[in-house]
Design an enzyme around this catalytic site. Structure first.
Site, PDB file in Angstrom:
ATOM      1  N   ARG A  84      -3.528  -8.333   4.509  1.00  0.00           N
ATOM      2  CA  ARG A  84      -4.828  -8.018   5.103  1.00  0.00           C
ATOM      3  C   ARG A  84      -5.201  -6.589   4.744  1.00  0.00           C
ATOM      4  NH1 ARG A  84      -6.042 -12.438   5.498  1.00  0.00           N
ATOM      5  NH2 ARG A  84      -6.568 -13.686   7.320  1.00  0.00           N
ATOM      6  N   HIS A 144     -10.421 -10.807  -2.199  1.00  0.00           N
ATOM      7  CA  HIS A 144      -9.792 -11.625  -1.149  1.00  0.00           C
ATOM      8  C   HIS A 144      -9.758 -13.093  -1.602  1.00  0.00           C
ATOM      9  CE1 HIS A 144      -8.937 -11.936   3.429  1.00  0.00           C
ATOM     10  NE2 HIS A 144      -8.391 -12.962   2.796  1.00  0.00           N
TER      11      HIS A 144
END
Ligand code: NDP
Ligand code: OXD
Length: 313
Positions: free
Chosen positions: A228, A276
């Protein structure tokens, strides 16, 4: 138990395919009929609107569209019902591909060859041996372990860091806070597959990167983060790359996403950026898993992959 109705609550991408596939077997809505809609049994969510789930009186289970659940816990009002994360072969394989791809690219000097090609340089640098390179996987859960299993037969030395320190054959395990510095000191390529929790936020800072092994077969330490973005401090990574603490980085996740156009990471010559996209949730593979879990739950069976509220993952 009857077939429960599903609230599909996603922000940041178009939910059409998820809707189509869930609707083949369930009644699906994208908005509750008022904040206390009694007809909703399940919520399938990605970054749901704050407060959306807090008063649904018959909500039984929340399904995350991703393996990470930080996007759910970001709303402190979520009700006390089980939260199920994604564990699915398709997603695991995508993450394994990403990790193997990035480890091999750094190991095989991809950045150097791309720079040489741009300048039409024909130069064959000395080749490295995987056995001389230690890959440390920070976050040794379902994704970390699968990546390790794929890297082992390529010859890399493997370290794994987790809370519990559970082992895997061929991997040196390190546990918790006491294990962190020894883990980093024994690692050349750091692969981060941690969840974002109060305990891990900002963990990838300059001080941590300084602990990686730099006198190594690669000529420096490498960071690969597909966990993350808020695990890391983007500015610390830039600093570490500029002063040689890090040799190169592959970043799939960022403190702010989409990565702002003004970020120096975009144009940094030592950084490989993906948006991502290491392991994108594919509804064709994940919806059947969710539907099976709903059916099992309605037969009174136990749910799989329920996260811990206390641990936050
Ligand atoms: P798991 O829950 O299976 O594994 C998490 C691992 O992190 C476990 O080994 C756990 O330790 C360890 N861990 C958690 N907190 C700490 C801590 N404080 N200190 C040390 N170790 C810790 O998760 P997954 O492998 O399924 O997924 C990992 C993350 O990958 C997700 O949370 C998500 O953020 C990210 N992800 C990113 C994607 C992308 O496209 N970029 C796609 C999918 C996931 P223990 O084993 O002891 O519990
Ligand atoms: C996930 C993600 O958590 O795609 O699955 O980030």
């Amino acid at each position: 138990m009857d077939k429960g109705r599903v609230l599909l609550a996603v922000t940041g991408f178009h939910p059409q395919r998820w809707h189509e596939l869930l609707s083949a077997e369930r009644d699906v809505v994208t908005e509750p009929d008022g904040p206390a809609d009694p007809s909703i049994t399940y919520a399938v969510v990605w970054k749901q609107r704050p407060n959306l789930l807090s008063h649904l009186p018959n909500l039984k289970v929340i399904f995350s569209i991703g393996a990470g659940v930080d996007h759910i816990f970001a709303d402190p009002t979520i009700p006390d019902v089980p939260i199920v994360k994604v564990v699915a072969d398709n997603l695991t394989r995508h993450m394994t591909e990403y990790v193997v791809w990035r480890v091999l690219d750094h190991h095989r000097q991809g950045a150097l060859y791309r720079a040489q090609k741009a300048r039409k340089i024909w130069h064959d640098p000395p080749q490295r041996t995987a056995e001389d390179v230690a890959v440390g996987i920070m976050g040794f859960g379902s994704l970390g372990r699968a990546a390790a299993a794929a890297l082992l037969p390529l010859g890399f030395r493997l370290n794994g860091w987790s809370r519990s320190g559970h082992g895997m054959e061929g991997v040196t395990s390190f546990a918790g806070e006491e294990g962190l510095v020894p883990f980093l000191n024994a690692t050349d390529i750091l692969v981060v597959l941690l969840p974002l929790t109060p305990a891990t936020r900002g963990i990838l800072n300059y001080g941590l990167l300084k602990q990686l092994r730099r006198r190594n077969a690669l000529g420096g330490a490498v960071l690969i983060n597909a966990g993350r973005g808020r695990l890391q401090k983007d500015a610390d990574i830039v600093r570490a790359l500029d002063d040689g603490t890090l040799k190169e980085a592959s970043l799939d996740v960022f403190e702010v996403e989409p990565l702002p156009r003004t970020s120096p990471l975009w144009s940094h010559p030592k950084v490989f950026v993906t948006p991502h996209a290491a392991a994108t949730s594919d509804p064709n593979h994940l919806v059947p898993v969710m539907l099976r879990q709903m059916e099992a739950f309605e037969r009174g069976e136990k749910l799989d992959h329920v996260v811990s509220r206390e641990a936050g993952y």
